[in-house]
Design an enzyme around this catalytic site. Structure first.
Site, PDB file in Angstrom:
ATOM      1  N   ASN A   1      -0.905  -2.765  -8.187  1.00  0.00           N
ATOM      2  CA  ASN A   1      -0.163  -1.886  -7.298  1.00  0.00           C
ATOM      3  C   ASN A   1       0.888  -1.335  -7.960  1.00  0.00           C
ATOM      4  O   ASN A   1       1.326  -0.247  -7.650  1.00  0.00           O
ATOM      5  CB  ASN A   1      -0.005  -2.496  -6.087  1.00  0.00           C
ATOM      6  CG  ASN A   1      -1.115  -2.759  -4.940  1.00  0.00           C
ATOM      7  OD1 ASN A   1      -2.276  -2.277  -5.052  1.00  0.00           O
ATOM      8  ND2 ASN A   1      -0.977  -3.534  -4.062  1.00  0.00           N
TER       9      ASN A   1
ATOM     10  N   CYS B   1      -9.819   4.362   5.787  1.00  0.00           N
ATOM     11  CA  CYS B   1     -10.485   3.373   4.944  1.00  0.00           C
ATOM     12  C   CYS B   1     -10.771   2.176   5.777  1.00  0.00           C
ATOM     13  O   CYS B   1     -10.261   2.009   6.910  1.00  0.00           O
ATOM     14  CB  CYS B   1      -9.490   3.055   3.743  1.00  0.00           C
ATOM     15  SG  CYS B   1      -8.472   1.608   4.061  1.00  0.00           S
TER      16      CYS B   1
END
Ligand code: UD1
Length: 423
Positions: free
Chosen positions: A23, A118
């Protein structure tokens, strides 16, 4: 589609090296779009999400080379010859939206596909867009794309007050504000270690940023940024995931490169279950100190709270704990898809809205299960390590997005795990 076969094999012992954070790397890479000079990232993880971001940056005109077997990313964005991030790439990975702020800040215009929903929740990008509007951007949403313009070709500093904490929106705003004219203040900003890492890299590039790691970040815009070399911070989610392996199986494992301050809330909860954590010169050592883990309740929160990205893996641990654990998911509305799969392995879990009640059983049983998202997939592997018999985890492409060399890393500490290639 490949699958992973895990067989419960008793305690784990040895050491596991922890990679650079996915990330963090995904937000550091778009920083190359802010400068004409080269940006080099070291300690990059070798993951499919990083390859997706590489393709996206290349499609915009950046040069990206991978060196040292993928651990070094040498990037250069001398000129951007395309300012459109197409749906075909963006739909694969939500973090693609992070190219919007930098492109807009550098050249005054950008077109980026909306990432859409998502599996773990709706996950809109409205906060990203509001932050850019607060810096003067004019946005037009049409045909599934955000068409963004900075009047006069340059963003203006502004005050952005986030109604709730968003990691991605904080990152997009921070990236954009570095080249805006004047001062930008980000209030109620995310405080994750990945934000601090991004700010440190941008500062090396010449950005003027203060307050990273607190809820108020102040950025004094500059006219241009230079190149830099920056090591990606350790992946605290990979770290926490592998800390759970000896907790579930027994044994003692050292996580090389691990630091407690990346995961304080998680470490406190893990210790409450009966696990010993000690800091070493090279990382963190984890040892299960009890015969049976104790049930411990968890609530997911933005940093410094317990990370949502470790909720599925912690649930795997709670499946065989003594007692009843309540896990409350406060970040994403649909993030218990691993629960039905764990139930297939004999777990007792009741999900009501954002809360899961897990009643520990003495032993899980191996079963064929399906990975539904990145963190869910690794939670099923952890559960398989503790189960009696074989667990076959299918759809492991989710795993490849965020965990490098899982089979190699877990085999090295004694796990019985293999990847099965299927066409
Ligand atoms: C990042 C991480 C992800 C992690 C999450 C929370 C990356 C690439 N991904 O995701 O692994 O699970 O932080 O720690 O770094 N939201 C909105 N509008 C927005 C943005 C977010 O409503 O414009 C909501 C989301 O739907 C979610 C919450 O805010 O409910 C937090 O999301 P956010 O912190 O933005 O997560 P990401 O940056 O997408």
């Amino acid at each position: 589609m490949d699958s992973i076969l895990v067989t419960g094999n008793g305690p784990l012992n040895g050491a596991i090296p922890i990679a650079g954070a996915k990330n963090a790397c995904l937000t550091l890479m778009p920083a190359t779009l802010l400068s004409e000079e080269p940006l080099t990232l070291t300690n990059a993880p070798r993951l499919s999400d990083i390859r997706t971001m590489t393709s996206l940056l290349q499609s915009l005109g950046a040069e990206v080379s991978t060196l040292q077997d993928g651990k070094v990313l040498a990037m250069s964005s001398h000129a951007l010859d395309n300012h459109t991030a197409h749906y075909d790439i963006v739909r694969k990975m939500r973090a693609s939206i992070l190219v919007l702020g930098p492109m807009l800040a550098r050249d005054g215009h950008a077109v980026v596909s909306l990432p859409g929903g998502c599996a773990i929740g709706a996950r809109p990008v409205d906060l990203h867009l509001k932050a850019l509007e607060a810096m003067g951007a004019e946005l037009d949403l049409r045909d599934g794309y955000v068409h963004a313009k900075a009047p006069g070709g340059r963003l203006q500093g502004g005050v952005v007050e986030f109604p709730f904490v968003s990691v991605g929106a904080t990152e997009n705003a921070l990236l954009a504000a570095t080249l805006a004219k004047g001062t930008t203040v980000l209030k109620n900003a995310a405080r994750e270690p990945e934000i601090i890492d991004l700010a440190e890299c941008l500062r090396k590039m010449g950005a003027q940023i203060e307050g990273q790691g607190t809820d108020t970040i102040t950025i004094q815009g500059v006219d241009r940024l230079n190149g830099a070399t920056h090591p990606v911070v350790t992946d605290r989610i990979e770290l926490g995931t592998y800390m759970l392996a000896p907790a579930i199986c027994g044994g003692e494992v050292e996580l090389l490169g691990g630091r407690r301050n990346l995961l304080e809330a998680f470490c406190t909860k893990l210790e409450a279950t009966g696990v010993e954590i000690s800091e070493t010169d090279t990382g963190l050592r984890v040892r299960r100190a009890v015969d049976r883990i104790r049930a411990v309740d968890v609530v997911t929160e933005p940093f410094p709270g317990f990370p949502t990205d470790l909720q599925a893996q912690f649930m795997a641990l709670m499946c065989t704990a003594e007692g009843v654990a309540t896990l409350e998911e406060r970040i994403f509305e649909n993030r218990f898809m691993h629960a039905p799969e764990l139930i297939r392995m004999g777990a007792q879990i009741d999900v009501h809205g954002g809360t899961a009640k897990v009643t520990g059983v003495a032993r899980l049983k191996g079963a064929p299960v399906m990975a539904t998202d990145l963190r869910a997939s690794v939670s099923l592997i952890l559960a398989g390590l503790a189960a009696e018999g074989e667990t076959k985890v299918s759809r492991v492409y989710h795993l490849d997005r965020g965990y490098e060399h899982v089979v190699r890393k877990l085999s090295a500490v004694g796990a019985k795990i293999e990847r099965i290639k299927e066409s």
